[in-house]
Write an enzyme that holds these catalytic residues in place. Structure first.
Site, mmCIF file in Angstrom:
data_model
loop_
_atom_site.group_PDB
_atom_site.id
_atom_site.type_symbol
_atom_site.label_atom_id
_atom_site.label_comp_id
_atom_site.label_asym_id
_atom_site.label_seq_id
_atom_site.Cartn_x
_atom_site.Cartn_y
_atom_site.Cartn_z
ATOM 1 N N MET A 66 0.809 -1.221 0.000
ATOM 2 C CA MET A 66 0.000 0.000 0.000
ATOM 3 C C MET A 66 0.846 1.277 0.000
ATOM 4 O O MET A 66 0.473 2.283 0.600
ATOM 5 C CB MET A 66 -0.955 -0.004 1.205
ATOM 6 C CG MET A 66 -1.845 -1.232 1.281
ATOM 7 S SD MET A 66 -2.796 -1.524 -0.221
ATOM 8 C CE MET A 66 -4.192 -0.452 0.083
ATOM 9 N N ARG A 67 1.975 1.238 -0.666
ATOM 10 C CA ARG A 67 2.823 2.438 -0.771
ATOM 11 C C ARG A 67 3.101 2.716 -2.234
ATOM 12 O O ARG A 67 3.372 1.779 -2.993
ATOM 13 C CB ARG A 67 4.167 2.201 -0.074
ATOM 14 C CG ARG A 67 4.057 1.864 1.389
ATOM 15 C CD ARG A 67 3.810 3.107 2.202
ATOM 16 N NE ARG A 67 3.684 2.797 3.622
ATOM 17 C CZ ARG A 67 3.515 3.728 4.544
ATOM 18 N NH1 ARG A 67 3.427 4.998 4.219
ATOM 19 N NH2 ARG A 67 3.405 3.402 5.808
ATOM 20 N N ASN A 121 1.678 -4.834 -10.391
ATOM 21 C CA ASN A 121 0.788 -4.547 -9.264
ATOM 22 C C ASN A 121 -0.599 -5.100 -9.558
ATOM 23 O O ASN A 121 -0.980 -5.233 -10.723
ATOM 24 C CB ASN A 121 0.692 -3.022 -9.066
ATOM 25 C CG ASN A 121 -0.177 -2.646 -7.883
ATOM 26 O OD1 ASN A 121 -0.113 -3.294 -6.833
ATOM 27 N ND2 ASN A 121 -1.002 -1.621 -8.029
ATOM 28 N N HIS A 150 -4.608 -4.290 -8.731
ATOM 29 C CA HIS A 150 -5.447 -3.200 -8.229
ATOM 30 C C HIS A 150 -6.916 -3.648 -8.191
ATOM 31 O O HIS A 150 -7.404 -4.240 -9.159
ATOM 32 C CB HIS A 150 -5.294 -1.967 -9.135
ATOM 33 C CG HIS A 150 -6.106 -0.818 -8.642
ATOM 34 N ND1 HIS A 150 -5.731 -0.083 -7.534
ATOM 35 C CD2 HIS A 150 -7.288 -0.317 -9.064
ATOM 36 C CE1 HIS A 150 -6.662 0.834 -7.311
ATOM 37 N NE2 HIS A 150 -7.609 0.715 -8.220
HETATM 38 C C1 GRF Z 1 -6.213 -6.547 -2.808
HETATM 39 O O1 GRF Z 1 -7.570 -6.241 -2.999
HETATM 40 C C2 GRF Z 1 -5.351 -5.871 -3.842
HETATM 41 O O2 GRF Z 1 -5.984 -5.718 -5.075
HETATM 42 C C3 GRF Z 1 -5.109 -4.523 -3.209
HETATM 43 O O3 GRF Z 1 -4.977 -4.774 -1.837
HETATM 44 C C4 GRF Z 1 -5.671 -5.976 -1.494
HETATM 45 C C5 GRF Z 1 -4.660 -6.872 -0.849
HETATM 46 O O4 GRF Z 1 -5.218 -8.030 -0.337
HETATM 47 N N1 GRF Z 1 -3.975 -3.878 -3.820
HETATM 48 P P1 GRF Z 1 -4.285 -9.198 0.180
HETATM 49 O O5 GRF Z 1 -3.291 -8.597 1.174
HETATM 50 O O6 GRF Z 1 -3.576 -9.799 -1.015
HETATM 51 O O7 GRF Z 1 -5.219 -10.155 0.852
#
Ligand code: GRF
Length: 266
Positions: free
Chosen positions: A135-136, A157, A159
């Site tokens: 998340m960065r 990535n 999303h």
């Molecule tokens: C997922 O929905 C991904 O698309 C987003 O963050 C969430 C991560 O979920 N970037 P996890 O940690 O893989 O369970």
């Protein structure tokens, strides 16, 4: 035997996508191997998942780094090869309406954290870096050091929305609140912007009147777990090619975009 793709992964949270990739590797569904898992968050459960499979892990605690830099900037200087002006010119995360001090602080604190990440990643030979709920946002400082070949980006990535709609941290929530009738997920290469890089793959699902944010998140995640390994496998097979396309638009204008071409197998 075919050489496996060495994959490094970065996570921030629960790591269900990481788990899906680990499972796909272990079951031989993809020709890949995870060589490290890193996190910006010391409490990320995904780190424990990696530990179960004896995958090397590391933490670069972004929050504490950012706090230290704010409290005492001279204690944690930016890396020697960091040049603020170059970074400011390259970045596309912030528009011209953003407070310039905020942008400068971002570039400096990120480069410090990213230099640590690069240091942690150094011992591992990886072909591809996958962000699995990391998340960065990266600054160009990090991206340029990983993407050494302009023909073949190395950072992917996932999303939780059908890009280019709803970039940012809450793709499923934004999709739901907007009243969309379909939602989805996207795997893309990372460029200097926020969730703006060339799209590799997408999956969509219907949104029904009885749906909630939780129910669409659940449906979306299941598709993410299928899509991410598939995209990694395309990369492993050397079937992803980024090409710049230019289109003629109205009034003599042109529009250029880097897009992913998926090459046929073999
Ligand atoms: C997922 O929905 C991904 O698309 C987003 O963050 C969430 C991560 O979920 N970037 P996890 O940690 O893989 O369970």
């Amino acid at each position: 035997m075919k050489k496996k793709l060495n994959v490094g992964a970065l996570i921030s949270g629960g790591g269900t996508n990481l788990q899906a990739i680990i499972d796909a590797c272990r079951r031989g569904k993809i020709d890949a191997k995870i060589v490290f898992v890193g996190s910006d968050n010391p409490d990320a459960y995904g780190i424990q998942r990696a530990g179960k499979y004896h995958i090397p892990t590391f933490i670069v605690d972004y929050r504490s780094i950012i706090r230290q830099v704010k409290e005492n900037p001279s204690a944690l200087p930016p890396p020697d090869d960091f040049d603020l002006q170059t970074q400011l010119q390259k970045q596309t995360l912030f528009g011209s309406d953003t407070d310039p001090q905020r942008v400068r602080d971002f570039m400096i604190t990120r480069a410090i954290a990213e230099a640590r990440l690069l240091e942690e990643m150094k011992p591992y030979k990886f072909d591809l870096l996958v962000l699995a709920g990391f998340m960065r946002n990266f600054s160009p400082y990090f991206i340029d050091k990983v993407n050494t070949n302009p023909e073949l980006p190395r950072i992917m990535n996932i999303h939780p929305a059908l890009l280019p709609s709803f970039p940012g941290v809450d793709g499923y929530g934004d999709t739901f609140r907007y009243g969309c009738k379909v939602g989805g997920c996207t795997v893309h290469f990372v460029d200097y912007g926020e969730d703006s890089g060339p799209i590799i793959g997408q999956r969509a699902f219907k949104i029904f009147p009885h749906d909630t944010i939780e129910s669409i998140k659940e449906r979306g995640l299941k598709l993410e777990w299928e899509l991410y390994p598939e995209c990694i496998q395309l990369y492993a097979e050397g079937r992803l090619k980024v090409v710049r396309k230019t289109y003629q638009m109205r009034a003599g204008k042109t529009w250029t975009r880097a897009v992913v071409e998926i090459l046929p197998p073999g």
